[in-house]
Design an enzyme around this catalytic site. Structure first.
Site, PDB file in Angstrom:
ATOM      1  N   PRO A  79      13.724 -27.007  15.802  1.00 39.65           N
ATOM      2  CA  PRO A  79      13.532 -25.894  14.865  1.00 39.65           C
ATOM      3  C   PRO A  79      12.097 -25.404  14.850  1.00 39.65           C
ATOM      4  O   PRO A  79      11.157 -26.205  14.889  1.00 39.65           O
ATOM      5  CB  PRO A  79      13.922 -26.522  13.517  1.00 39.65           C
ATOM      6  CG  PRO A  79      14.922 -27.556  13.885  1.00 39.65           C
ATOM      7  CD  PRO A  79      14.445 -28.126  15.194  1.00 39.65           C
ATOM      8  N   CYS A  80      11.943 -24.081  14.793  1.00 37.95           N
ATOM      9  CA  CYS A  80      10.621 -23.490  15.027  1.00 37.95           C
ATOM     10  C   CYS A  80      10.177 -22.563  13.901  1.00 37.95           C
ATOM     11  O   CYS A  80       9.243 -21.801  14.073  1.00 37.95           O
ATOM     12  CB  CYS A  80      10.648 -22.705  16.335  1.00 37.95           C
ATOM     13  SG  CYS A  80      11.993 -21.488  16.407  1.00 37.95           S
ATOM     14  N   GLN A  81      10.826 -22.646  12.728  1.00 41.14           N
ATOM     15  CA  GLN A  81      10.507 -21.689  11.684  1.00 41.14           C
ATOM     16  C   GLN A  81       9.044 -21.750  11.254  1.00 41.14           C
ATOM     17  O   GLN A  81       8.446 -20.744  10.900  1.00 41.14           O
ATOM     18  CB  GLN A  81      11.408 -21.933  10.464  1.00 41.14           C
ATOM     19  CG  GLN A  81      12.852 -21.534  10.682  1.00 41.14           C
ATOM     20  CD  GLN A  81      13.677 -22.646  11.322  1.00 41.14           C
ATOM     21  OE1 GLN A  81      13.133 -23.620  11.840  1.00 41.14           O
ATOM     22  NE2 GLN A  81      14.989 -22.500  11.295  1.00 41.14           N
TER      23      GLN A  81
END
Length: 221
Positions: A79-81
């Site tokens: 995840p790269c938020q």
């Protein structure tokens, strides 16, 4: 040689689909989100899906799920938020987000499995992130040859302007990201122009319409 893989942070299965189209046998995947997991199982019913937080999963657990299969490719999109450009456009600061450290879970699984090959895809901003650098340094210590860079997917035949960081790793020799010169740029029209009109389609998904202005419609072409 058959390449068997596990897809971490699998989402609805887009990366799994690409791997399968490349001839890879994806024997297992990990996804925590219930809706994404439901979509994954519909898209890839033959792949064992582990529905859990990756932080709760040991390498031994993965081995139990895939029985005698040896995993020689670990792929994933942590995840790269926290370092997405959408979140960091104010002065380019990385947003503190607990999901930022999940790249270390990706590394932990690699350390345990020791696959011959690694694939990771993420947002461009991760390249400046401390834990990405920690991950790269550790992979090199483990003996992996690496190639990573930011690419624009439109240069690889995808009908979308989108920059992504791609990392490839190999224990068996040098590896490099394929050149984009072999690909032809495409448009949305190239992919959907031959679909039947909405009123003639038997696919209920094609009957879900977006209402775009004429200006936006022209952009699709």
């Amino acid at each position: 040689m058959e390449i068997t893989a596990i897809d971490l942070f699998a989402g609805c299965g887009g990366l799994t689909q690409g791997l399968k189209q490349a001839g890879v046998n994806v024997v297992a995947a990990v996804e925590i989100n219930g809706n994404a997991a439901k979509a994954y199982k519909m898209n890839h019913p033959e792949t064992t899906l582990i529905e859990d937080d990756i932080r709760n999963i040991d390498v031994e657990d993965i081995s139990n799920f895939v029985s005698e299969k040896k995993i020689n490719l670990v792929a994933g999109c942590p995840p790269c938020q926290g370092f997405s450009s959408v979140r960091t456009r104010n002065r380019g600061n990385i947003v503190e987000d607990e999901r930022n450290t999940l790249i270390l879970e990706f590394l932990r699984i690699i350390e345990g499995i020791k696959p011959n090959f690694i694939i990771m895809e993420n947002v461009p901003g991760i390249i400046h992130y401390h834990y990405f650098k920690v991950t790269v340094d550790r992979l090199i210590e483990l003996g992996y040859y690496l190639d990573y860079r930011v690419i624009n997917v439109e240069d690889y035949g995808v009908p979308q302007r989108r920059k992504r960081l791609v990392l490839l790793g190999s224990l068996v020799g040098e590896v490099s990201i394929p050149s984009d010169t072999a690909y032809k740029r495409t448009t949305v029209k190239d992919y959907i122009y031959n679909l039947p009109p909405v009123e003639e389609s038997n696919d209920p998904m094609h009957r879900i319409l977006s209402r775009h202005s004429e200006k936006v419609k022209k952009l699709f072409l």
